[in-house]
Design a protein around this motif. Structure first.
Motif, PDB file in Angstrom:
ATOM      1  N   GLN A   1      12.946  -0.130 -11.196  1.00 16.13           N
ATOM      2  CA  GLN A   1      11.656   0.543 -11.190  1.00 16.13           C
ATOM      3  C   GLN A   1      11.521   1.329  -9.889  1.00 16.13           C
ATOM      4  N   LEU A   2      11.000   2.591 -10.001  1.00 15.09           N
ATOM      5  CA  LEU A   2      10.920   3.471  -8.839  1.00 15.09           C
ATOM      6  C   LEU A   2       9.529   4.083  -8.767  1.00 15.09           C
ATOM      7  N   LEU A   3       8.916   4.005  -7.591  1.00 21.54           N
ATOM      8  CA  LEU A   3       7.640   4.667  -7.310  1.00 21.54           C
ATOM      9  C   LEU A   3       7.871   5.711  -6.224  1.00 21.54           C
ATOM     10  N   HIS A   4       7.609   7.005  -6.548  1.00 21.27           N
ATOM     11  CA  HIS A   4       7.787   8.069  -5.551  1.00 21.27           C
ATOM     12  C   HIS A   4       6.572   8.194  -4.655  1.00 21.27           C
ATOM     13  N   ASN A   5       5.400   7.800  -5.181  1.00 22.14           N
ATOM     14  CA  ASN A   5       4.182   7.883  -4.371  1.00 22.14           C
ATOM     15  C   ASN A   5       3.281   6.724  -4.777  1.00 22.14           C
ATOM     16  N   GLN A   6       3.267   5.699  -3.951  1.00 23.30           N
ATOM     17  CA  GLN A   6       2.540   4.481  -4.326  1.00 23.30           C
ATOM     18  C   GLN A   6       1.043   4.702  -4.437  1.00 23.30           C
TER      19      GLN A   6
ATOM     20  N   VAL B   1       2.367  -3.149  -5.380  1.00 29.23           N
ATOM     21  CA  VAL B   1       1.838  -4.397  -4.837  1.00 29.23           C
ATOM     22  C   VAL B   1       1.379  -4.134  -3.418  1.00 29.23           C
ATOM     23  N   ASN B   2       0.088  -4.217  -3.206  1.00 26.69           N
ATOM     24  CA  ASN B   2      -0.469  -3.878  -1.906  1.00 26.69           C
ATOM     25  C   ASN B   2      -0.300  -5.043  -0.943  1.00 26.69           C
TER      26      ASN B   2
ATOM     27  N   GLN C   1       8.631   3.235  -3.260  1.00 26.43           N
ATOM     28  CA  GLN C   1       9.145   1.872  -3.450  1.00 26.43           C
ATOM     29  C   GLN C   1      10.159   1.860  -4.591  1.00 26.43           C
ATOM     30  N   ALA C   2      11.246   1.123  -4.399  1.00 23.51           N
ATOM     31  CA  ALA C   2      12.272   0.933  -5.431  1.00 23.51           C
ATOM     32  C   ALA C   2      12.499  -0.565  -5.605  1.00 23.51           C
TER      33      ALA C   2
ATOM     34  N   ASN D   1       8.205   4.498   4.138  1.00 26.54           N
ATOM     35  CA  ASN D   1       6.947   5.150   4.493  1.00 26.54           C
ATOM     36  C   ASN D   1       6.994   6.659   4.270  1.00 26.54           C
ATOM     37  N   LEU D   2       8.040   7.118   3.560  1.00 30.62           N
ATOM     38  CA  LEU D   2       8.175   8.531   3.206  1.00 30.62           C
ATOM     39  C   LEU D   2       8.044   8.672   1.699  1.00 30.62           C
ATOM     40  N   PRO D   3       7.291   9.644   1.227  1.00 33.60           N
ATOM     41  CA  PRO D   3       7.255   9.872  -0.224  1.00 33.60           C
ATOM     42  C   PRO D   3       8.586  10.450  -0.702  1.00 33.60           C
ATOM     43  N   HIS D   4       8.956  10.094  -1.916  1.00 30.53           N
ATOM     44  CA  HIS D   4      10.212  10.562  -2.516  1.00 30.53           C
ATOM     45  C   HIS D   4      11.404  10.242  -1.607  1.00 30.53           C
ATOM     46  N   ALA D   5      11.385   9.046  -1.019  1.00 29.31           N
ATOM     47  CA  ALA D   5      12.463   8.678  -0.089  1.00 29.31           C
ATOM     48  C   ALA D   5      13.750   8.328  -0.802  1.00 29.31           C
TER      49      ALA D   5
END
Length: 947
Positions: free
Chosen positions: A293-298, A305-306, A316-317, A336-340
């Motif tokens: 599962q991959l989140l490019h912008n949380q 999960v906060n 987050q990956a 802490n970078l979007p689309h990291a």
């Protein structure tokens, strides 16, 4: 050429800027060259000073140069090392120019030396800037011109100034033009170098990731420590991809939650994050679907999960950890970078995660195997620890410590078991405190009355492992108080047994914040308990052996003498002679405990050269000095206030009054059999500690000899009884064999009573048979004149009456009177005046009492249990023979009657004459009634036929 480490470290430039690095390197070279020049100038100046010692200015200059030159050089090298090349150049050339100018002034050298200062113009233009170089040129020109004005005459100094200015600015112009072009080229080269370095770094990074992903499996495959492997995985991800957070969540055994097991920081571990598997978080989604599962912008994805401590997370990956189709957990990587996480990163990470999962599963299996091996090793260590000592107390201590360590128990108790008193007593109480780490042994005995601790009593009685909890509903108040007092919640009880003999129990306790004992714990505890029981048994056996060995030297002479003593008398005399020769004793007594262990009998006493006349009746073990020794199983020394203590102990005195009395127990195989005592009539200090030890040693040897002699006498008595019983059985067999062949009942009974009386040397024997119609036991056979008279008188006894025969025929149980003079219920027989003991044995066949046998003797207590058993067996066989004889007689009677009936029937069938038929019938009837007249009336009244 390799420089020494201190110099190499000083010259190492700390900067990544290539331009600064080059300038700093150039500065270091110039500083080193000029340092060599300074040294050369110093040598020259020092030489001049030697040749012209009268010039104090030369010495001052030399000293200044010697002190300042190294300091300035080191300062310049330090500045260049830190990338501050311009400052290093300024420091160096300001000092150089100052030194040259001072030298010119003090040496008055206006011609060649000033031109050395032009070096700084070229160097500053190259290393710093053209502007700084122009400033250096102006300052140098002003300084040298001033020097020329003050030192040269008027026409000469103008020419010198003009020549110096022309040379300075000519050289400076060339240096400035060259430096300008060089700096331009250098900037272009630096820019190109940076571009190439960036591209090279990118290629190297990609290549490194690929190589590391390929090497990760090999590197971590060597790690079999599960926790260390988790840490290594997190560190590997963190080092290669530099996320701001990396964590591994493992699936719990129940498969309901994901719990953080390792993280790149303490944030997750301190918070002990736990995610429900059925939640909507990205971690649960990855675990449920077993897909990455991959989140490019949380910020725009609700599945994130906060974590309050990770507010800067932008992407987050989450990778599922799956090995052999089994979900182990998930790997969470946050940045802490979007689309990291790019596609290339995800591919490399997936390869690494697959390897991680396989290695985690292998490590788990390896850890499980290691756990089994560790348990085995612990058992080996326990065995080694227990077999390396023969001290019982040390075995208790070592076992308790290993039980607590291996089972992670806070408290371990090892008890013995006194079955007689139904009490278990702790031999060691070991406490293991985890925080702070400490341990404590307590050897003070703690009693567990099993009436109040029934759970422990069940474990000891059934010899089965069991667990108890403070929450059990069946727990007693005493058990609950023990749990609460020691702040424990769970208890594992493992019995100690050597073979089938119970020894005691091991009790291990855990607190409420610990888990209950697992089946694996129970299995390990059982094995350790077996090892402990064996070690305890061996140690006790070895301890006894050592004690006996230590006594051999002191007992050698006495033992030899006692071993040759064939009787109790010689044992007493041998002990008396040895004791009185070793002690200042005027008397000696030996007393033995009776079989009921409640009384003592004095069996030997000696005083002043002669034996004492001792009381024959036993004395209670609760009284007297010897009774106290017997009860306490310890020596007793009384050397003051003897008569007062005699009253206290209710002692019974034999012989003269004593001033000192010493008694020791006679113990064999941990059983006290009596007391050996010595006394002194005059000296209250006649006996000391040495005498106590020596007398205890002698008492051990004497006890063994007495015990052996008592056992020998018992054995001889048993052999005699066995021989008698064998003879009795043989006699019973002969009687049975003789009677079983006789078919006639009267003959059988006469033969039986005769053989029983003769073979067992009895006074009288009689056989009664039951007559149920009259409820009488009728005498059918008896021996002697008394028997004949009773048979003629038709002697009978009521079945169930108060006589021995009446009782035996009434309920089928034997009756015995060992001494008729002491039995008030026994009824004498006038025909048997010499009877002293009587035995009545029932004749029982197939559950039916057919009679009884009476046997009588002229001696009291003539019927031993063995003889009674033999006679009862013979009576049973006799009953069978009597029953067989009766059955045979009945069968013969039936055959005879059948034969007569057949004969009459034949005669009746052979005639048709009515009168003949009547005659045959009447004749047969008359014969059956012993020939008496039989009449029959037929036809008209008054007509009859006689036979």
């Amino acid at each position: 050429m390799t420089l020494p480490p201190p110099i190499a470290n000083l010259l190492k430039i700390k900067t990544d800027n290539e331009e600064i690095r080059q300038k700093s390197r150039f500065a270091q070279i110039i500083i080193l060259v000029l340092l060599g020049a300074w040294v050369l100038l110093t040598v020259i100046a020092f030489t001049n000073f030697i040749n012209n010692p009268g010039k104090p200015t030369d010495s001052a200059y030399v000293l200044a140069v010697l002190l300042l030159s190294p300091i300035v050089a080191l300062g310049g090298l330090w500045l260049a090392r830190n990338g501050r090349s311009a400052l290093a150049a300024h420091l160096t050339f300001i000092y150089l120019n100052s030194a040259i100018f001072l030298y010119i002034v003090q040496a008055n050298e206006p011609r060649s030396i000033p031109y050395l200062m032009l070096i700084s113009i070229v160097a500053i233009a190259t290393m710093v800037s053209i502007r700084a170089s122009i400033l250096y040129a102006i300052l140098i020109t002003i300084s040298i011109s001033s020097f020329y004005v003050y030192t040269l005459p008027h026409p000469d100094y103008i020419d010198a100034i003009i020549n110096f200015i022309l040379l300075t600015f000519s050289l400076g112009l060339i240096a400035w033009l060259t430096a300008n072009r060089t700096q331009k080229w250098l900037r272009e080269a630096t820019q190109l170098s940076r571009q190439m370095a960036a591209q090279t770094d990118q290629l190297q990074t990609r290549n490194q990731h690929l190589q590391q992903s390929a090497a990760v499996g090999q590197s971590i495959s060597n790690l079999m420590d599960y926790d260390l492997l988790l840490t290594e995985i997190v560190n590997t991800i963190h080092q290669q991809f530099s996320p701001n957070f990396t964590a591994i969540f493992l699936l719990n055994p129940a498969g309901t939650h994901l719990t953080i097991a390792e993280a790149s920081s303490d944030i997750g571990k301190v918070q002990k994050l736990q995610i429900a598997l059925d939640s909507q978080s990205i971690l649960s989604r990855a675990a449920q679907k077993q897909k990455t599962q991959l989140l490019h912008n949380q910020g725009v994805d609700p599945a994130y999960v906060n974590i309050p401590s990770l507010k800067e997370t932008k992407s987050q990956a989450v990778f599922p950890l799956v090995a052999r189709g089994k979900l182990l957990g998930v790997l969470d990587i946050q940045s802490n970078l979007p689309h990291a996480f790019q596609d290339e990163d995800m591919t490399i990470l997936q390869i690494m995660v697959n390897q991680f999962a396989i290695n985690l599963e292998n490590a788990r299996l390896f850890s499980q195997t290691q756990s089994y091996l560790a348990e085995t090793q612990s058992l080996l260590n326990l065995s080694a620890a227990l077999t390396s000592t023969m001290d019982v107390g040390e075995i208790y201590r070592r076992s308790a410590r290993i039980f607590s360590t291996q089972l992670q128990a806070n408290i371990t108790l090892i008890t013995d078991w006194n079955q007689l008193n139904d009490i278990a007593t702790s031999q060691i109480f070991f406490t293991l405190n985890p925080d702070p780490p400490s341990s404590e042994f307590n050897s003070n005995p703690f009693a567990f009355p099993l009436a109040h601790f029934p759970f422990l009593g069940t474990v000891l009685a059934q010899q089965e492992v069991s667990m108890q909890s403070i929450h059990d509903t069946a727990i007693t108040k005493a058990e609950e108080n023990f749990f609460e007092t020691h702040k424990q919640a769970y208890c594992l009880m493992v019995p100690l047994a050597h073979g089938s003999k119970p020894i005691g129990c091991v009790l291990t306790f855990r607190a409420a914040d610990q888990t209950e004992f697992t089946p694996s714990d129970i299995q390990v505890a059982q094995v350790m308990a077996n090892e402990t029981a064996i070690a305890l048994n061996n140690a006790k056996s070895a301890s006894e052996a050592r004690g006996r060995a230590a006594q051999l030297s002191a007992l050698n002479r006495l033992s030899n003498r006692l071993s040759l003593a064939p009787t109790m008398r010689q044992i007493f005399e041998g002990t008396r002679q040895e004791v009185l020769s070793l002690f200042e004793a005027t008397g000696l007594t030996i007393s033995l405990i009776t079989k009921d262990e409640q009384h003592m009998c004095w069996i030997y006493g000696y005083e002043y050269g002669q034996e004492l006349e001792l009381p024959t009746h036993p004395l209670p073990i609760s009284t007297g000095f010897s009774g106290q020794v017997a009860r306490s199983r310890r020596h007793l020394l009384i050397n003051e206030n003897l008569w007062e203590k005699s009253e206290q102990y209710k002692s019974f005195n034999v012989g003269v009054k004593s001033a000192a009395w010493l008694g020791v127990p006679l113990i064999v195989a941990n059983k006290i059999i009596g007391v050996l005592a010595i006394e002194n009539e005059h000296d209250p200090l006649a006996f000391d500690e040495r005498d106590i030890n020596l007398l205890e040693t002698i008492a051990g040897s004497t006890a063994i000899a007495l015990s052996n002699q008592l056992q020998l006498e018992e054995l001889q008595s048993a052999l005699t009884a066995q021989s008698e019983q064998r003879l009795q059985l043989q006699t019973a067999a002969e009687v049975s064999a003789a009677t079983i062949s006789i078919l006639d009942l009267d003959e059988l009974l006469e033969e039986a009573v005769s053989l029983i009386k003769e073979r067992f040397s009895l006074y009288y024997t009689g056989i009664f048979l039951s007559d149920l119609a009259t409820n009488q036991a009728v005498l059918k056979a008896a021996t002697g004149e008394a028997g004949r008279i009773q048979l003629e008188n038709g002697h009978k006894l009521t079945i169930g009456g108060r006589s021995l025969i009446g009782g035996a025929t009434g309920d089928g149980r034997s009756r015995i009177t060992q001494d008729v003079t002491q039995d008030e219920e026994w009824r004498p027989n006038i025909h048997l005046p010499d009877t002293r003991s009587e035995l009545a044995l029932p004749l029982n066949v197939r559950g039916e009492i057919i009679g009884a046998v009476t046997v009588q003797s002229t001696e009291a207590h003539a019927f031993s249990p063995e003889l009674v058993s033999t006679l009862q067996t013979m009576s049973d066989q006799l009953a069978t023979a009597i029953d067989n004889s009766r059955l045979l007689a009945a069968a013969e009677s039936r055959v005879k009657r059948q034969k007569l009936l057949n004969q009459i029937s034949t005669q009746l069938h052979n005639t048709a004459d009515t009168n003949e038929i009547i005659r045959i019938g009447l004749k047969a009837l008359s014969k059956q009634v012993n020939g008496r007249s039989v009449n029959i009336a037929l036809g008209k009244p008054g007509t009859q036929t006689d036979s």
